[in-house]
Design a protein around this motif. Sequence first.
Motif, PDB file in Angstrom:
ATOM      1  N   GLY A   1      36.794 -11.280  14.186  1.00 14.66           N
ATOM      2  CA  GLY A   1      37.395 -12.593  13.985  1.00 14.66           C
ATOM      3  C   GLY A   1      36.822 -13.636  14.909  1.00 14.66           C
ATOM      4  N   SER A   2      37.595 -14.698  15.088  1.00 12.64           N
ATOM      5  CA  SER A   2      37.200 -15.849  15.904  1.00 12.64           C
ATOM      6  C   SER A   2      38.009 -15.876  17.189  1.00 12.64           C
ATOM      7  N   TYR A   3      37.333 -16.185  18.287  1.00 14.51           N
ATOM      8  CA  TYR A   3      37.993 -16.171  19.591  1.00 14.51           C
ATOM      9  C   TYR A   3      37.786 -17.489  20.321  1.00 14.51           C
ATOM     10  N   ASP A   4      38.916 -18.099  20.668  1.00 11.14           N
ATOM     11  CA  ASP A   4      38.933 -19.315  21.469  1.00 11.14           C
ATOM     12  C   ASP A   4      40.099 -19.196  22.444  1.00 11.14           C
ATOM     13  N   MET A   5      40.405 -20.272  23.133  1.00 13.63           N
ATOM     14  CA  MET A   5      41.438 -20.195  24.162  1.00 13.63           C
ATOM     15  C   MET A   5      42.814 -19.794  23.606  1.00 13.63           C
ATOM     16  N   HIS A   6      43.043 -20.020  22.323  1.00 14.31           N
ATOM     17  CA  HIS A   6      44.339 -19.666  21.733  1.00 14.31           C
ATOM     18  C   HIS A   6      44.403 -18.210  21.276  1.00 14.31           C
ATOM     19  N   SER A   7      43.286 -17.658  20.863  1.00 15.96           N
ATOM     20  CA  SER A   7      43.295 -16.305  20.306  1.00 15.96           C
ATOM     21  C   SER A   7      42.771 -15.236  21.263  1.00 15.96           C
TER      22      SER A   7
ATOM     23  N   ALA B   1      44.545  -2.805  17.215  1.00 13.43           N
ATOM     24  CA  ALA B   1      45.636  -3.768  17.317  1.00 13.43           C
ATOM     25  C   ALA B   1      45.313  -4.917  16.381  1.00 13.43           C
ATOM     26  N   HIS B   2      46.327  -5.567  15.853  1.00 12.40           N
ATOM     27  CA  HIS B   2      46.109  -6.696  14.965  1.00 12.40           C
ATOM     28  C   HIS B   2      47.016  -7.826  15.409  1.00 12.40           C
ATOM     29  N   VAL B   3      46.450  -8.988  15.513  1.00 11.67           N
ATOM     30  CA  VAL B   3      47.204 -10.169  15.891  1.00 11.67           C
ATOM     31  C   VAL B   3      46.908 -11.219  14.836  1.00 11.67           C
ATOM     32  N   SER B   4      47.912 -11.904  14.353  1.00 13.22           N
ATOM     33  CA  SER B   4      47.651 -12.957  13.378  1.00 13.22           C
ATOM     34  C   SER B   4      48.575 -14.130  13.625  1.00 13.22           C
ATOM     35  N   GLY B   5      48.156 -15.263  13.130  1.00 13.80           N
ATOM     36  CA  GLY B   5      48.929 -16.483  13.243  1.00 13.80           C
ATOM     37  C   GLY B   5      48.622 -17.341  12.040  1.00 13.80           C
ATOM     38  N   PRO B   6      49.131 -18.549  11.999  1.00 13.64           N
ATOM     39  CA  PRO B   6      48.950 -19.377  10.816  1.00 13.64           C
ATOM     40  C   PRO B   6      47.490 -19.739  10.540  1.00 13.64           C
ATOM     41  N   ASP B   7      46.681 -19.920  11.578  1.00 12.65           N
ATOM     42  CA  ASP B   7      45.305 -20.346  11.367  1.00 12.65           C
ATOM     43  C   ASP B   7      44.274 -19.355  11.882  1.00 12.65           C
ATOM     44  N   LEU B   8      44.710 -18.160  12.243  1.00  7.90           N
ATOM     45  CA  LEU B   8      43.746 -17.212  12.764  1.00  7.90           C
ATOM     46  C   LEU B   8      44.117 -15.803  12.387  1.00  7.90           C
ATOM     47  N   ALA B   9      43.126 -14.987  12.352  1.00 11.54           N
ATOM     48  CA  ALA B   9      43.358 -13.553  12.155  1.00 11.54           C
ATOM     49  C   ALA B   9      42.320 -12.839  13.008  1.00 11.54           C
ATOM     50  N   THR B  10      42.784 -12.051  13.931  1.00  5.77           N
ATOM     51  CA  THR B  10      41.887 -11.281  14.784  1.00  5.77           C
ATOM     52  C   THR B  10      42.373  -9.852  14.822  1.00  5.77           C
ATOM     53  N   ALA B  11      41.458  -8.978  15.034  1.00  3.74           N
ATOM     54  CA  ALA B  11      41.793  -7.562  15.168  1.00  3.74           C
ATOM     55  C   ALA B  11      40.888  -6.982  16.237  1.00  3.74           C
TER      56      ALA B  11
ATOM     57  N   VAL C   1      32.321 -10.576  15.479  1.00  6.87           N
ATOM     58  CA  VAL C   1      32.892 -11.797  16.044  1.00  6.87           C
ATOM     59  C   VAL C   1      32.299 -12.972  15.260  1.00  6.87           C
ATOM     60  N   ASP C   2      33.165 -13.707  14.571  1.00  3.25           N
ATOM     61  CA  ASP C   2      32.726 -14.827  13.736  1.00  3.25           C
ATOM     62  C   ASP C   2      32.440 -16.079  14.542  1.00  3.25           C
ATOM     63  N   PHE C   3      33.214 -16.288  15.594  1.00  9.44           N
ATOM     64  CA  PHE C   3      33.079 -17.472  16.439  1.00  9.44           C
ATOM     65  C   PHE C   3      33.593 -17.120  17.819  1.00  9.44           C
ATOM     66  N   ALA C   4      32.950 -17.675  18.832  1.00 11.65           N
ATOM     67  CA  ALA C   4      33.416 -17.491  20.205  1.00 11.65           C
ATOM     68  C   ALA C   4      33.075 -18.732  21.007  1.00 11.65           C
ATOM     69  N   ASP C   5      33.986 -19.112  21.895  1.00  9.88           N
ATOM     70  CA  ASP C   5      33.731 -20.269  22.747  1.00  9.88           C
ATOM     71  C   ASP C   5      33.648 -19.833  24.207  1.00  9.88           C
ATOM     72  N   SER C   6      33.768 -20.777  25.103  1.00 10.73           N
ATOM     73  CA  SER C   6      33.610 -20.485  26.529  1.00 10.73           C
ATOM     74  C   SER C   6      34.691 -19.547  27.059  1.00 10.73           C
TER      75      SER C   6
END
Length: 122
Positions: free
Chosen positions: A37-43, A11-21, A68-73
């Motif tokens: 990609g990067s994962y936070d509360m928005h992605s 699956a691929h999800v993208s937005g203006p400031d993020l790209a995750t797959a 995973v490039d970045f991950a938060d809580s």
Amino acid sequence: MSSAGAKHWSAHVSGPDLATAVHQYECCGAWVVAPHGSYDMHSIPPLAAVLDAAVRKHPKVILDASSVDFADSSFLNLLILAHQTGTLRVAAPPEQLQRLFEITGTDTVLEIRETVNDAAVS
């Protein structure tokens, strides 16, 4: 690792400031979820839906964290919930994730392995 005969889904999800797959496939009888990609509360919501479905459907799920490039809580919370729901192993976490696991103490709760193959056979 050979993927001959493996089932694949992505699956691929993208937005203006993020790209995750999120890619999924079978390996040695385990189901692998491989987010990129990067994962936070928005992605996190698309990954959360995929991981929740995987742990409910498959007896052993491996999260291949190597891309995973970045991950938060919120990512950490997702892993804990998935671990409580089913059999989850985390494979190949990059240094940032390893540090997050150590700081929070979740490295003693989650089953972390060096590779997907290690996670599949354990």
